[in-house]
Design a protein around this motif. Structure first.
Motif, mmCIF file in Angstrom:
data_model
loop_
_atom_site.group_PDB
_atom_site.id
_atom_site.type_symbol
_atom_site.label_atom_id
_atom_site.label_comp_id
_atom_site.label_asym_id
_atom_site.label_seq_id
_atom_site.Cartn_x
_atom_site.Cartn_y
_atom_site.Cartn_z
ATOM 1 N N ARG A 1 -3.739 4.219 6.071
ATOM 2 C CA ARG A 1 -4.577 4.775 5.091
ATOM 3 C C ARG A 1 -4.938 6.228 5.152
ATOM 4 O O ARG A 1 -4.647 6.950 4.397
ATOM 5 N N HIS B 1 0.936 -1.092 0.123
ATOM 6 C CA HIS B 1 0.120 0.061 -0.008
ATOM 7 C C HIS B 1 0.894 1.206 -0.040
ATOM 8 O O HIS B 1 0.582 2.041 -0.813
ATOM 9 N N ASN C 1 -10.848 9.898 -5.138
ATOM 10 C CA ASN C 1 -10.768 8.448 -5.058
ATOM 11 C C ASN C 1 -11.814 7.621 -5.601
ATOM 12 O O ASN C 1 -11.929 6.498 -6.175
ATOM 13 N N ASN D 1 1.266 4.055 -3.136
ATOM 14 C CA ASN D 1 1.025 5.517 -3.016
ATOM 15 C C ASN D 1 2.224 6.313 -3.346
ATOM 16 O O ASN D 1 2.330 7.431 -3.745
ATOM 17 N N GLU E 1 2.521 9.355 -5.893
ATOM 18 C CA GLU E 1 3.122 10.713 -5.382
ATOM 19 C C GLU E 1 4.001 11.129 -6.077
ATOM 20 O O GLU E 1 4.385 12.327 -6.448
ATOM 21 N N TYR F 1 -1.558 11.928 -11.987
ATOM 22 C CA TYR F 1 -1.837 11.050 -10.888
ATOM 23 C C TYR F 1 -2.670 10.011 -11.668
ATOM 24 O O TYR F 1 -2.627 8.711 -11.171
ATOM 25 N N TRP G 1 -1.952 13.497 0.702
ATOM 26 C CA TRP G 1 -2.481 14.124 -0.350
ATOM 27 C C TRP G 1 -3.288 15.366 -0.329
ATOM 28 O O TRP G 1 -3.363 16.348 -1.187
ATOM 29 N N THR H 1 -5.267 0.148 -3.275
ATOM 30 C CA THR H 1 -5.567 1.405 -2.703
ATOM 31 C C THR H 1 -6.837 1.779 -2.026
ATOM 32 O O THR H 1 -7.055 1.973 -0.906
ATOM 33 N N ARG I 1 -1.813 8.398 4.787
ATOM 34 C CA ARG I 1 -1.488 8.519 3.248
ATOM 35 C C ARG I 1 -2.420 9.578 2.748
ATOM 36 O O ARG I 1 -2.220 10.496 1.860
ATOM 37 N N ARG I 2 -3.689 9.368 2.997
ATOM 38 C CA ARG I 2 -4.804 10.414 2.510
ATOM 39 C C ARG I 2 -4.599 11.734 2.704
ATOM 40 O O ARG I 2 -4.642 12.902 2.099
ATOM 41 N N VAL J 1 -2.144 5.978 -11.226
ATOM 42 C CA VAL J 1 -3.059 5.020 -10.561
ATOM 43 C C VAL J 1 -4.025 4.106 -11.403
ATOM 44 O O VAL J 1 -4.275 2.958 -10.753
#
Length: 225
Positions: free
Chosen positions: A139, A76, A180, A80, A84, A110, A146, A124, A142-143, A114
């Protein structure tokens, strides 16, 4: 004795123990991308099945990982990190573009990253959900990265006179959910549109947030030449 098995030390076949372990780790992660991100999925994969897919033994698995959750955790983060890195590169390359063009370049980078592999999206947005408090914390962390990136770009746009000056954290949090959700639904075939259509819609949404009704960019709003 209980606990993780120790990896062998010393050189073999011209490679150090650390190099051999890194290669095995890569093989486990590549196999996990396939099994977790496609069939049968994380919850139906066993250590034995992952080891077989990697062409390694279960003993070698436990030299590098304690549980399958450790593998999902690492995978995961890696997925990401790939996205990134693509976005950071796009941000640097679009520095001198007007806001709308800059946003389009960033979101295309992006989205292209993905969606380049459907397994990445599943890792993800699907497999990571509800596994454990530890992974839920990761999770959300990491969000948050963003969200920070969107806020930083919004702040820069406001300083240039391209966007309304305000605190964008709440709006960025809502917007990243839209990003997302839309990309997941598009990848799953639930959205009848091209990827360019999806990116264009996301850019329109972002510009609507940055430039609310009644606000106009300043004449000095162009990026420095």
């Amino acid at each position: 004795m209980a606990g993780r098995l120790k990896a062998p030390t010393g050189r073999y076949g011209g490679k150090s123990a650390a190099e051999r372990q890194a290669e095995r780790r890569r093989r486990f992660l590549d196999a996990a991308l396939q099994l977790f991100g496609d069939t049968p999925g994380y919850r139906s994969t066993t250590v034995a099945a992952l080891s077989e897919a990697a062409g390694l033994s279960t003993r070698q698995f436990y030299e590098g990982f304690s549980t399958l959750e450790d593998v999902l955790t690492a995978l995961h983060l890696e997925v990401n990190d790939w996205a990134e890195a693509a976005v950071v590169t796009a941000v640097a390359g679009a520095e001198r573009l007007p806001l709308a063009e800059r946003a389009a370049v960033i979101f295309r980078a992006y989205a292209a990253n993905v969606t380049s592999d459907p397994r990445r999206i599943r890792i993800t947005f699907v497999e990571i959900i509800g596994v454990s408090p530890r992974l839920e914390e990761q999770r959300l962390a990491r969000r948050a990265r963003w969200i920070d990136l969107i806020c930083a770009e919004a702040q820069r746009a406001a300083e240039r006179g391209e966007a309304a000056p305000r605190d964008y954290r709440l709006a960025a949090t809502a917007f990243i959910g839209s990003v997302n959700g839309l990309l997941h639904d598009w990848s799953a075939g639930w959205v009848d549109a091209t990827l360019d259509d999806v990116v264009d819609e996301l850019v329109r949404q972002l510009l609507g947030i940055l430039r609310p009704v009644g606000w106009s960019p300043s004449e000095e709003g162009d990026p420095p030449g």
